[in-house]
Design an enzyme around this catalytic site. Sequence first.
Site, PDB file in Angstrom:
ATOM      1  CG  ASP A   1     -75.982  45.373 -55.535  1.00  0.00           C
ATOM      2  OD1 ASP A   1     -75.743  46.047 -54.516  1.00  0.00           O
ATOM      3  OD2 ASP A   1     -76.656  45.810 -56.489  1.00  0.00           O
TER       4      ASP A   1
HETATM    5  C1  LIG Z   1     -63.024  39.677 -46.157  1.00  0.00           C
HETATM    6  C2  LIG Z   1     -63.960  40.344 -47.072  1.00  0.00           C
HETATM    7  C3  LIG Z   1     -63.477  40.673 -48.410  1.00  0.00           C
HETATM    8  C4  LIG Z   1     -65.198  40.639 -46.647  1.00  0.00           C
HETATM    9  C5  LIG Z   1     -66.214  41.274 -47.508  1.00  0.00           C
HETATM   10  C6  LIG Z   1     -67.546  41.217 -46.839  1.00  0.00           C
HETATM   11  C7  LIG Z   1     -68.654  41.752 -47.745  1.00  0.00           C
HETATM   12  C8  LIG Z   1     -69.760  40.823 -48.094  1.00  0.00           C
HETATM   13  C9  LIG Z   1     -68.639  43.033 -48.171  1.00  0.00           C
HETATM   14  C10 LIG Z   1     -69.701  43.622 -49.033  1.00  0.00           C
HETATM   15  C11 LIG Z   1     -69.602  45.109 -48.993  1.00  0.00           C
HETATM   16  C12 LIG Z   1     -70.610  45.855 -49.789  1.00  0.00           C
HETATM   17  C13 LIG Z   1     -70.560  47.314 -49.644  1.00  0.00           C
HETATM   18  C14 LIG Z   1     -71.531  45.212 -50.589  1.00  0.00           C
HETATM   19  C15 LIG Z   1     -72.620  45.860 -51.352  1.00  0.00           C
HETATM   20  O1  LIG Z   1     -73.903  45.614 -50.716  1.00  0.00           O
HETATM   21  P1  LIG Z   1     -74.708  46.839 -50.184  1.00  0.00           P
HETATM   22  O2  LIG Z   1     -74.210  47.184 -48.815  1.00  0.00           O
HETATM   23  O3  LIG Z   1     -74.566  47.953 -51.191  1.00  0.00           O
HETATM   24  O4  LIG Z   1     -76.198  46.365 -50.094  1.00  0.00           O
HETATM   25  P2  LIG Z   1     -77.458  47.013 -50.886  1.00  0.00           P
HETATM   26  O5  LIG Z   1     -77.161  46.787 -52.339  1.00  0.00           O
HETATM   27  O6  LIG Z   1     -78.626  46.220 -50.401  1.00  0.00           O
HETATM   28  O7  LIG Z   1     -77.532  48.461 -50.508  1.00  0.00           O
END
Ligand SMILES: CC(C)=CCC/C(C)=C/CC/C(C)=C/COP(=O)(O)OP(=O)(O)O
Length: 294
Positions: A47
């Site tokens: 997160d």
């Molecule tokens: C190959 C592979 C599995 C790659 C994964 C790459 C990766 C780090 C994906 C995270 C995706 C995600 C929606 C995370 C949540 O942070 P957020 O976007 O909700 O951030 P926030 O909490 O600040 O809104």
Amino acid sequence: MGVGNVWINFWVVLNQIIERVTSFFRRCAFNVLSMGSIPIHVAFIMDGNRRFAKKKKLAEGAGHRFGYLSLVSMLKYCFEFGVKYVTIYAFSIDNFQRSPEEVQSVMDLMLEKVELLIREESLVNQYGVRLHFLGNLGMLSEPVRKALEKAAIATSNNNRAVLSICVAYASTDEIVRAVEKSCEEKWDEMNLKSANGEGNDLGKELVMAENGENFITLADVEKHMYTTVTPEPDMLIRTSGEARLSNFLLWQTSSCYLYSPSVLWPEINFWHFLWAILNFQRNNLRLVKKRKQL
Ligand SMILES: CC(C)=CCC/C(C)=C/CC/C(C)=C/COP(=O)(O)OP(=O)(O)O
């Protein structure tokens, strides 16, 4: 040799020395911690990627790219430390409600990185990790689904660890699907009994259902969960200080230790991981007792 080349060589050698020294300290720290219990299965909710991008005044997609680098480091620490199963929440069903540009950007990143992960020299092959993708994969576009299938097949002979990547995943969706499958299976079984003239057994089951006894059991449902290839997580790390599960592994985490450091996911480092393990070890004795009572 020009001055530029001398500097480049200097940087390369310096980085190699730094990596060796830090790796030595990591091994020392791991050796000390290995005297305590080691989680067999660690799950991550990654997160804070967008908040990191905002904080650093970067484009939103850059947060997820930095997040991927943190993922690689955490996987390395886990596998070096002897963790056998890692499960990550890469994309939830709810995440599809984000802007189409953002959804596309995370999907592109996943496509690109999954290709990297299955290369011969990758971390996944170095540590003998089998990739397992779970979720409502029918919600993904065909190229992404095909890339994930290819990665699962390419790593299917790796048998030292398992990395479960939850994509298009929601725990409630997983539970509903497993209950549906269990009911279908039960109906098929009953129909077969009736076709074979085993009316007595069928009658008994109907009486059981009428008496309020379970038509399907916990074991029936569990058999159809996505997570049958892994034991329940021992520790769940969710960054950015949020201590919620957000529809992630609700069925599987009833006695799991939840650790939620305030750091954003792209900022998580070795020391946070070490601290998480220490906290896990402090709490584990109590949790093991609780698991035994269940
Ligand atoms: C190959 C592979 C599995 C790659 C994964 C790459 C990766 C780090 C994906 C995270 C995706 C995600 C929606 C995370 C949540 O942070 P957020 O976007 O909700 O951030 P926030 O909490 O600040 O809104």
